[in-house]
Design an enzyme around this catalytic site. Structure first.
Site, PDB file in Angstrom:
ATOM      1  N   LYS A 122       0.844  -1.202   0.000  1.00 45.21           N
ATOM      2  CA  LYS A 122       0.000   0.000   0.000  1.00 45.21           C
ATOM      3  C   LYS A 122       0.879   1.253   0.000  1.00 45.21           C
ATOM      4  O   LYS A 122       1.945   1.269   0.637  1.00 45.21           O
ATOM      5  CB  LYS A 122      -0.907  -0.034   1.241  1.00 45.21           C
ATOM      6  CG  LYS A 122      -1.959   1.064   1.274  1.00 45.21           C
ATOM      7  CD  LYS A 122      -2.888   0.874   2.476  1.00 45.21           C
ATOM      8  CE  LYS A 122      -3.935   1.963   2.599  1.00 45.21           C
ATOM      9  NZ  LYS A 122      -4.823   1.764   3.756  1.00 45.21           N
TER      10      LYS A 122
ATOM     11  N   SER B 131      -9.806  -0.678   7.102  1.00 47.07           N
ATOM     12  CA  SER B 131      -9.303  -0.547   5.727  1.00 47.07           C
ATOM     13  C   SER B 131      -8.637  -1.764   5.114  1.00 47.07           C
ATOM     14  O   SER B 131      -8.344  -1.762   3.923  1.00 47.07           O
ATOM     15  CB  SER B 131      -8.347   0.631   5.647  1.00 47.07           C
ATOM     16  OG  SER B 131      -9.098   1.804   5.565  1.00 47.07           O
TER      17      SER B 131
ATOM     18  N   SER C 123      -9.733   1.747   3.007  1.00 48.32           N
ATOM     19  CA  SER C 123      -8.912   2.510   2.096  1.00 48.32           C
ATOM     20  C   SER C 123      -7.862   1.682   1.337  1.00 48.32           C
ATOM     21  O   SER C 123      -7.270   2.199   0.407  1.00 48.32           O
ATOM     22  CB  SER C 123      -8.197   3.617   2.877  1.00 48.32           C
ATOM     23  OG  SER C 123      -7.310   3.068   3.826  1.00 48.32           O
TER      24      SER C 123
HETATM   25  N1  GLN Z   1     -13.066   4.226   6.659  1.00 45.03           N
HETATM   26  C1  GLN Z   1     -12.314   4.542   7.835  1.00 45.03           C
HETATM   27  C2  GLN Z   1     -11.839   5.973   7.762  1.00 45.03           C
HETATM   28  O1  GLN Z   1     -12.059   6.611   6.770  1.00 45.03           O
HETATM   29  C3  GLN Z   1     -11.187   3.592   8.035  1.00 45.03           C
HETATM   30  C4  GLN Z   1     -10.025   3.882   7.193  1.00 45.03           C
HETATM   31  C5  GLN Z   1      -8.832   3.054   7.502  1.00 45.03           C
HETATM   32  O2  GLN Z   1      -8.935   2.012   8.136  1.00 45.03           O
HETATM   33  N2  GLN Z   1      -7.683   3.551   7.062  1.00 45.03           N
HETATM   34  O3  GLN Z   1     -11.256   6.473   8.684  1.00 45.03           O
END
Ligand code: GLN
Length: 490
Positions: free
Chosen positions: A79, A178, A154
């Site tokens: 990532k 995410s 994400s």
């Molecule tokens: N959807 C969550 C956020 O926007 C989790 C994102 C993540 O785990 N990086 O914070």
């Protein structure tokens, strides 16, 4: 089946026997990326030259009988918020679009020492903020199962790259779901380890008390293989736990007989898509047939998880992202003759996307004098209550099972204009990050032609039980595709 569609576990066996070469696997993956990237958009940066060079080095080691690890010669995608020396690391943001790290994150160092082949850096919501991988400078990553749908976020790039065969296995990060959400949406497996289990050194911070690096793979075995490589204490990360990990592949086939599996009653109520509930309950019924004892548990403060998470995550993000000011870090905007304040303003307003700016504002607000007690402190208290709920549930159960997301993969653009709707997708995932617990998403078939994820939640540092149950569920998920719907209890 082409090489790029096989699991890391299978390919590792084939490499051991000399039946395939790492170059063949890597070429297969790169060719798939060539074919698919236009429609999927899983990568921000592909590194084919590095990958082929590393593959040739792996092949040399293997033919000399000096294979380094089960990941030696296996293509891995990382990532784009995890630092890779000499390879651009953007976090999906304009403000870091030219950032080339001078060092590797500990997890990347560990992968390279294990002989893994780095195919590239995957797309993500900017700084990890999102649930759909639509908030990225390079545009959204599409879901390989249905390209009209989002890949989840994400770590959407990491999950879609595995699902489409553009890599064999990948690293993602999970601050509030995410890893688990995109794994569920793309029909692959993903594990978020216990907080502290995997070093965060070299991970670009979003919300430091919640961030965790983990694995996305085609199967539970693949995730276990990856964990074996990346887990372990690191003195470069002060939150890294000095807890020895087991070999996660060793007892994974033990089965579930005698295990107590808890179903949190608050996870199966209104708001959960009926088709998802049915698929999960089918697997649960089969787990009972396999000898697991299914019990009901209660997480009474579950309803506060999303609010607490979005207060704490934004508060921490507003502090972490203060460093991108065009002086200390980040691309500078505003022109050479701008004064300091104008330069800061231009840098931050042009360099960050809408969602990131929204969160910096919210986070700054909840930390400000006068509001701190009402919001941030209250959220921290809710966090303690949520953790207490899990402690009590784990007095009764060895692990918990629930959904990953309340809905099936949604269409691109569907939730972009309504941030609250987007935040609610995280309802079943964020509480684990608040409590620091491990969680895994595994595929349990499809509903309406789209993948359904099942979440297994474990006690702190008990990824082994999560993997063992995950392995059984994966098997049962395939089996129950042919069984008829069972009645749900809740
Ligand atoms: N959807 C969550 C956020 O926007 C989790 C994102 C993540 O785990 N990086 O914070």
């Amino acid at each position: 089946m082409e090489l790029c569609d096989r699991s890391a576990f299978d390919l590792s066996g084939l490499l051991n026997k000399g039946d395939v070469s790492s170059r063949q696997i890597t070429e297969s993956v790169l060719k798939r990326a060539d074919d698919k990237e236009k429609s999927i958009n899983a990568f921000i940066t592909l590194s084919p030259e590095t990958a082929l060079r590393q593959a040739d080095e792996a092949d040399k080691r293997i033919s000399a009988g000096k294979r380094l690890s089960p990941l030696d010669g296996i293509p891995v995608a990382v990532k784009d918020n995890i630092c890779t020396k000499g390879i651009r690391t953007t976090c999906g943001s304009d403000i870091l679009s030219n950032f080339i790290p001078t060092y590797n994150a500990t997890v990347v160092e560990r992968l390279l020492s294990a002989g893994a082949v780095l195919v590239g850096k995957t797309n993500m919501d900017e700084f990890g903020m999102g649930s759909s991988t639509e908030n990225s400078i390079i545009g959204p990553t599409r879901n390989p199962v249905d390209t009209a749908c989002v890949s989840g976020g994400s770590s959407g790039g990491s999950a879609a790259a595995v699902a489409s065969g553009e890599t064999i296995i990948s690293l993602g990060t999970d601050t509030g779901g995410s890893i688990r959400l995109p794994a569920a949406f793309c029909g692959v497996a993903g594990i978020k380890p216990t907080y502290g289990r995997v070093s965060r050194y070299g991970l670009i911070s979003y919300a430091s008390s919640l961030d965790q690096i983990g694995a996305i793979g085609r199967t539970v075995d693949d995730c276990a293989m990856m964990l074996n490589c990346i887990c372990g204490h690191d003195r470069m990360d002060t939150t890294s736990a000095d807890v020895a990990g087991p070999d996660f592949l060793l007892s994974r086939n033990k089965g579930v007989k005698g295990l107590k599996i808890g179903l949190p009653m608050q996870y199966f109520v209104e708001g959960l898509d009926q088709a998802i509930k049915e698929r999960i309950m089918k697997v649960v019924e089969l787990l009972a047939e396999e000898g697991a004892e299914i019990i009901e548990v209660s997480l009474p403060h579950a309803e506060y998880a999303v609010s607490a998470y979005y207060l704490i995550a934004t508060a921490e993000a507003s502090s972490n992202l203060a460093r991108y000011d065009g002086v200390k870090y980040g691309n500078r905007s505003g022109g050479d003759d701008a004064d300091l304040i104008d330069m800061y303003e231009a840098t931050r307003s042009l360099g960050f996307g809408r969602e990131v700016k929204r969160r910096i504002m919210l986070g700054t607000y909840v930390l400000s004098a006068g509001y701190y007690d009402a919001y941030y402190l209250k959220a921290q208290k809710a966090r303690t209550l949520i953790k207490g709920d899990f402690d009590r549930a784990f007095e009764q159960a060895d692990c918990l099972i629930g959904p990953v997301s309340p809905c099936l993969p949604f269409r691109l653009g569907e939730k972009m204009s309504d941030p609250l709707q987007m935040y609610l997708v995280d309802i079943y995932t964020v509480s684990l990050n608040l409590a620091g617990l491990p969680g895994m998403s595994i595929n349990c078939g499809k509903a309406e032609g789209l993948p359904v994820g099942l979440q297994i939640i474990g006690k702190a540092f008990d990824e082994m039980t999560v993997i063992t149950v995950g392995k059984t569920c994966e098997h049962l998920g395939e089996l129950c595709l042919n069984k008829k719907t069972v009645q749900t209890q809740f």
